[in-house]
Design a protein around this motif. Structure first.
Motif, mmCIF file in Angstrom:
data_model
loop_
_atom_site.group_PDB
_atom_site.id
_atom_site.type_symbol
_atom_site.label_atom_id
_atom_site.label_comp_id
_atom_site.label_asym_id
_atom_site.label_seq_id
_atom_site.Cartn_x
_atom_site.Cartn_y
_atom_site.Cartn_z
ATOM 1 N N PRO A 22 -34.647 -11.044 -8.524
ATOM 2 C CA PRO A 22 -35.282 -12.331 -8.817
ATOM 3 C C PRO A 22 -34.524 -13.489 -8.179
ATOM 4 N N VAL A 23 -35.184 -14.645 -8.092
ATOM 5 C CA VAL A 23 -34.488 -15.842 -7.639
ATOM 6 C C VAL A 23 -33.480 -16.253 -8.703
ATOM 7 N N ARG A 28 -33.600 -22.275 -9.824
ATOM 8 C CA ARG A 28 -35.025 -22.441 -10.145
ATOM 9 C C ARG A 28 -35.230 -23.587 -11.134
ATOM 10 N N ALA A 29 -34.388 -23.632 -12.160
ATOM 11 C CA ALA A 29 -34.517 -24.687 -13.159
ATOM 12 C C ALA A 29 -34.197 -26.059 -12.567
ATOM 13 N N ARG A 30 -33.190 -26.118 -11.714
ATOM 14 C CA ARG A 30 -32.808 -27.397 -11.110
ATOM 15 C C ARG A 30 -33.943 -27.948 -10.253
ATOM 16 N N LEU A 31 -34.577 -27.097 -9.450
ATOM 17 C CA LEU A 31 -35.676 -27.553 -8.601
ATOM 18 C C LEU A 31 -36.918 -27.870 -9.423
ATOM 19 N N ALA A 32 -37.123 -27.146 -10.502
ATOM 20 C CA ALA A 32 -38.284 -27.411 -11.361
ATOM 21 C C ALA A 32 -38.210 -28.805 -11.954
ATOM 22 N N GLU A 33 -37.010 -29.320 -12.214
ATOM 23 C CA GLU A 33 -36.854 -30.668 -12.745
ATOM 24 C C GLU A 33 -37.377 -31.716 -11.761
ATOM 25 N N SER A 34 -37.416 -31.362 -10.485
ATOM 26 C CA SER A 34 -37.949 -32.264 -9.447
ATOM 27 C C SER A 34 -39.392 -31.949 -9.099
ATOM 28 N N GLY A 35 -40.020 -31.095 -9.886
ATOM 29 C CA GLY A 35 -41.417 -30.738 -9.642
ATOM 30 C C GLY A 35 -41.617 -29.736 -8.538
ATOM 31 N N LEU A 36 -40.572 -28.994 -8.201
ATOM 32 C CA LEU A 36 -40.643 -28.029 -7.110
ATOM 33 C C LEU A 36 -40.591 -26.607 -7.661
ATOM 34 N N ASP A 37 -41.246 -25.710 -6.956
ATOM 35 C CA ASP A 37 -41.355 -24.310 -7.378
ATOM 36 C C ASP A 37 -40.525 -23.445 -6.428
ATOM 37 N N TYR A 38 -39.547 -22.774 -6.980
ATOM 38 C CA TYR A 38 -38.611 -21.941 -6.217
ATOM 39 C C TYR A 38 -38.954 -20.492 -6.502
ATOM 40 N N ARG A 39 -39.476 -19.773 -5.499
ATOM 41 C CA ARG A 39 -39.931 -18.411 -5.773
ATOM 42 C C ARG A 39 -39.811 -17.524 -4.539
ATOM 43 N N SER A 76 -40.212 -7.591 9.215
ATOM 44 C CA SER A 76 -39.461 -8.396 8.245
ATOM 45 C C SER A 76 -39.227 -7.694 6.914
ATOM 46 N N GLY A 77 -39.570 -6.426 6.828
ATOM 47 C CA GLY A 77 -39.470 -5.730 5.555
ATOM 48 C C GLY A 77 -38.060 -5.594 5.020
ATOM 49 N N TYR A 78 -37.049 -5.734 5.875
ATOM 50 C CA TYR A 78 -35.670 -5.574 5.424
ATOM 51 C C TYR A 78 -35.133 -6.832 4.746
ATOM 52 N N ARG A 79 -35.884 -7.942 4.817
ATOM 53 C CA ARG A 79 -35.351 -9.223 4.342
ATOM 54 C C ARG A 79 -35.886 -9.618 2.967
ATOM 55 N N ARG A 80 -35.098 -10.352 2.250
ATOM 56 C CA ARG A 80 -35.468 -11.009 1.003
ATOM 57 C C ARG A 80 -35.885 -12.431 1.380
ATOM 58 N N LEU A 81 -37.129 -12.797 1.128
ATOM 59 C CA LEU A 81 -37.678 -14.083 1.562
ATOM 60 C C LEU A 81 -37.915 -14.985 0.355
ATOM 61 N N THR A 82 -37.480 -16.230 0.470
ATOM 62 C CA THR A 82 -37.610 -17.183 -0.631
ATOM 63 C C THR A 82 -38.099 -18.508 -0.086
ATOM 64 N N ALA A 134 -31.487 -27.797 -0.197
ATOM 65 C CA ALA A 134 -30.618 -26.866 0.521
ATOM 66 C C ALA A 134 -29.497 -26.378 -0.389
ATOM 67 N N ARG A 135 -28.913 -27.271 -1.160
ATOM 68 C CA ARG A 135 -27.853 -26.874 -2.076
ATOM 69 C C ARG A 135 -28.355 -25.845 -3.086
ATOM 70 N N ALA A 136 -29.525 -26.110 -3.658
ATOM 71 C CA ALA A 136 -30.072 -25.174 -4.642
ATOM 72 C C ALA A 136 -30.319 -23.807 -4.024
ATOM 73 N N MET A 137 -30.863 -23.768 -2.805
ATOM 74 C CA MET A 137 -31.155 -22.487 -2.170
ATOM 75 C C MET A 137 -29.882 -21.720 -1.841
#
Length: 448
Positions: A22-23, A28-39, A76-82, A134-137
């Protein structure tokens, strides 16, 4: 040359578990406070194409066609994409920021490899800068790697000033060469064996196995994902100017393939005797293959200059040409490393000299902070434990940040140099530098 890897290595189960993880909840919570969806983004899902378009935009590439998307999906199957998504954006299905990672292996001094989280495809749309994305990611990806028990993270960077704040440091430099071929004059070995042209498809088939034979010989190299070989050889349907690439192989006297190279030639329309050859990739198993391939490339007819990138800072080639001034060499930072687990990372590598170091490591993100005792025996093997109580006789105390420890990890910079630069504190930096040193400069022959 075949070498057994010491230490824990990444299994396919480990890689799959990391991809499916999972992310990071804190990010995820930090970005959600700014109205952004991290997934997470799925390679097989409808969200892959918008994610890929955002990556292309972030690196100022053109829009990807359906054919490009299909080709990228297949490899791209070997990568984890976010991705980070803004529901209020006009094109809400396209992420405003991206990051990719995968569990690979990093070669360390002593013909060993350590599991490492490779990070790539880091972009933030210019419409969403300075919002902590960028910091959150990056912090989220580092926490995900640490939670998975991965000792090290690594990346190659476009913007070099960005990553130090997360504990990354340039650990393996790369050299770019420009050689005046007629002035250089080959004085190196002339091995038995032969150099022959081969199809690019043949090189694509041979390269992975050859790379596996040699990647443990140079700290900084990684296990190359299969899709990267398609990119080198131009064997994907969307490869641009693939026909410009010419492939050669070196076989030794017994007929075994020991070396491969790809190159292009750019004609000089003002003087047809002054073309430029660009070495796209050169892979050699042993000194003979190295010498034979380079001699071939430097003695090509109608060529005045040879260019090559991602070379080592101590290439033997310098001592194989009569006029070293025929080569202009530019050095730059390349492979960045970030230690997450100090004992796990240090105990895999070998060291340059026996000794005892008391390492007081600071880490703003908290992953690797602590006091550690590194004890290196006469064979160069190290044991790490918590430094508690009185230090053993002869221990050299070193105080440094995780960025500095990561910089010296592959042996690419002397700890004494960092001490002289005010980056490390020690009563005897020279003694500490001898322990942490390695006899061969690290290198990384690709971007990722």
């Amino acid at each position: 040359m075949s070498t057994t890897v010491r230490g824990a290595v990444a299994s396919e189960a480990d890689r799959a578990a990391f991809r499916a993880g999972p992310v990071d909840e804190q990010s995820r919570a930090r970005l959600a406070e700014s109205g952004l969806d991290y997934r997470r983004t799925t390679v097989d899902g409808d969200d892959f194409a918008p994610w890929l378009q955002s990556v292309a935009r972030g690196f100022q590439d053109g829009e990807r066609t359906a054919e490009h998307v299909a080709a990228a999906r297949a490899r791209s199957g070997y990568r984890r994409l976010t991705g980070v998504y803004d529901p209020a954006a006009p094109v809400s299905e396209a992420p405003v920021a991206t990051i990719a990672s995968w569990l690979g292996e990093l070669t360390v001094p002593g013909h060993a490899a350590v599991p490492a989280c490779a990070i790539s495809a880091v972009t933030v749309a210019p419409t969403h800068r300075r919002r902590g994305i960028a910091r959150a990611m990056l912090e989220g990806e580092l926490r995900a790697a640490a939670d998975a028990g991965i000792p090290v993270a690594m990346l190659t960077v476009s913007e070099s000033t960005l990553y130090g704040r997360y504990g990354f440091a340039p650990a393996a430099a790369s050299a770019s060469w420009r050689i005046e071929t007629r002035r250089a004059t080959w004085i190196g070995p002339r091995p038995d064996g032969r150099v022959d042209f081969i199809a690019r498809e043949t090189l694509r088939e041979l390269a992975p196995g050859l790379h596996e034979r040699v990647r443990l010989s140079a700290a900084g190299e990684i296990d190359v994902p299969g899709s990267h070989w398609d990119g080198f050889a131009g064997t994907t349907p969307t490869a641009e100017k693939a026909g410009d690439k010419r492939a050669i192989q070196y076989t030794d006297a017994t007929g075994e393939v020991r070396g491969l190279a790809l190159y292009t030639v750019k004609e000089n329309h003002d003087d047809f005797t002054k073309a430029t050859v660009r070495v796209v990739y050169l892979l050699a198993d042993g000194d003979d293959a190295y010498a034979a391939l380079w001699r071939f490339l430097l003695e090509l007819d109608l060529v005045a200059e040879a260019h090559a990138d991602e070379l080592s800072v101590d290439e033997p080639l310098r001592w194989m040409i009569a006029d070293q001034r025929a080569a202009t060499v530019t050095v730059r930072d390349h492979q960045y490393v970030r230690i997450l687990d100090v004992p796990a990372a240090l105990e895999v590598r070998r060291f340059g000299a026996p000794g005892i170091l008391a390492l007081d490591v600071s880490d703003a993100l908290g992953h690797a902070a602590g006091r550690y005792l590194l004890e290196v025996d006469a064979d160069g093997a190290g044991r790490v434990r918590a430094a508690e109580g009185d230090l053993p006789a002869g221990a050299v105390e070193v105080s440094l940040g995780i960025e500095e420890l990561s910089a010296v990890y592959l042996g690419g910079v002397s700890l004494a140099t960092l001490a002289a630069a005010g980056r490390v504190r020690s009563e005897d930096p020279s003694a500490a530098a001898r322990v942490l040193a390695w006899h061969r400069a690290p290198r990384l022959s690709i971007w990722y």
